[in-house]
Design an enzyme around this catalytic site. Sequence first.
Site, short mmCIF file in Angstrom:
data_model
loop_
_atom_site.label_atom_id
_atom_site.label_comp_id
_atom_site.label_asym_id
_atom_site.label_seq_id
_atom_site.Cartn_x
_atom_site.Cartn_y
_atom_site.Cartn_z
N GLU A 206 0.82 -1.22 0.00
CA GLU A 206 0.00 0.00 0.00
C GLU A 206 0.85 1.27 0.00
O GLU A 206 1.18 1.82 1.05
CB GLU A 206 -0.94 0.01 1.21
CG GLU A 206 -1.87 1.21 1.25
CD GLU A 206 -2.85 1.19 2.42
OE1 GLU A 206 -3.62 2.15 2.55
OE2 GLU A 206 -2.84 0.21 3.19
N LYS B 268 -2.26 -1.83 -3.35
CA LYS B 268 -3.35 -0.99 -2.84
C LYS B 268 -2.92 0.47 -2.93
O LYS B 268 -2.46 1.06 -1.95
CB LYS B 268 -3.71 -1.37 -1.40
CG LYS B 268 -4.86 -0.53 -0.84
CD LYS B 268 -5.25 -0.95 0.57
CE LYS B 268 -6.34 -0.02 1.11
NZ LYS B 268 -6.83 -0.44 2.45
N GLY C 46 -10.14 9.13 1.58
CA GLY C 46 -10.92 10.26 2.09
C GLY C 46 -11.98 10.76 1.15
O GLY C 46 -12.71 11.71 1.46
N ARG D 168 -12.96 3.89 4.93
CA ARG D 168 -14.02 4.86 5.23
C ARG D 168 -15.15 4.83 4.21
O ARG D 168 -16.32 4.93 4.57
CB ARG D 168 -13.41 6.26 5.33
CG ARG D 168 -12.60 6.51 6.59
CD ARG D 168 -11.72 7.75 6.47
NE ARG D 168 -10.55 7.50 5.64
CZ ARG D 168 -9.70 8.43 5.24
NH1 ARG D 168 -9.91 9.70 5.59
NH2 ARG D 168 -8.64 8.12 4.52
#
Length: 268
Positions: free
Chosen positions: A95, A137, A181, A212
């Site tokens: 990532e 990722k 985000g 999220r």
Amino acid sequence: ELLTEKGIVPGIKVDAGVVKIAGTNEETATQGLDKLGARCADFYAKGCRFAKWRAVLKIDMANHCPSEVAIRENAHGLARYAAICQENGLVPIVEPEVLVDGTHTIQESAKCSERVFAAVAKELHDQNILLEGCLLKPNMITPGMDCETKVSSAEVAFYTVRTLSRTIPAAIPGIMFLSGGQSEEESSQQLNAMAKLTGVPKPWYLSFSFGRALQASCLKAWQGKEENVEAAQKAFLERAKANGEATLGTYAGGSGDTEDLHIKKYVY
């Protein structure tokens, strides 16, 4: 054991968070390599079959970030982690996250991300990672959150896939995007646009590994209350279904929350 019984493959985050790199402009490197081999062996014995490690880099054009020092340090750490995971039977999720904090344009995001992704790919090669046995990722290519110039999902899709096609080997089977985000709806729309994009090489499977943007509606519906569990499960399944459709380019849109989920200098 419960997850395995239900056909779910368990995994675990193995990094130990970030620390500042001395001599840089508040840039960071991820720690946690000490005794990682023993920890991975233990996690495998307990049933885990994959792991993840997050490296964080920032764009600050005025101060020449990401710096070569930060890029090299984080790429090296990601590759060492991947090697240790594979040595112990775990599939590493690599990532490299280039943050959306800032005023940079989508073109500047693409340029910086190319540098980061290329460095990560080279380190994976140099450290003899089985590319077919790992997943990437990365961030999507978007303007900075404070950039005045907004772009369409089609533009995000084009710059993201172009950046990946310039840097990531086709041997890596899957690209599992982080949401970074973005709102639930934005994340799904961008992924959907990538699936529909033509004229750009896409040799990998493009999918999602949202945090999220997959959980926000679920957590909002649940609120930690027993009586809201069913509503929370319904919200979670709705987002999972929407993102599944987005990987196929068939997401109709409109079902996701549009609330901005951005947190500056996000750590977890």
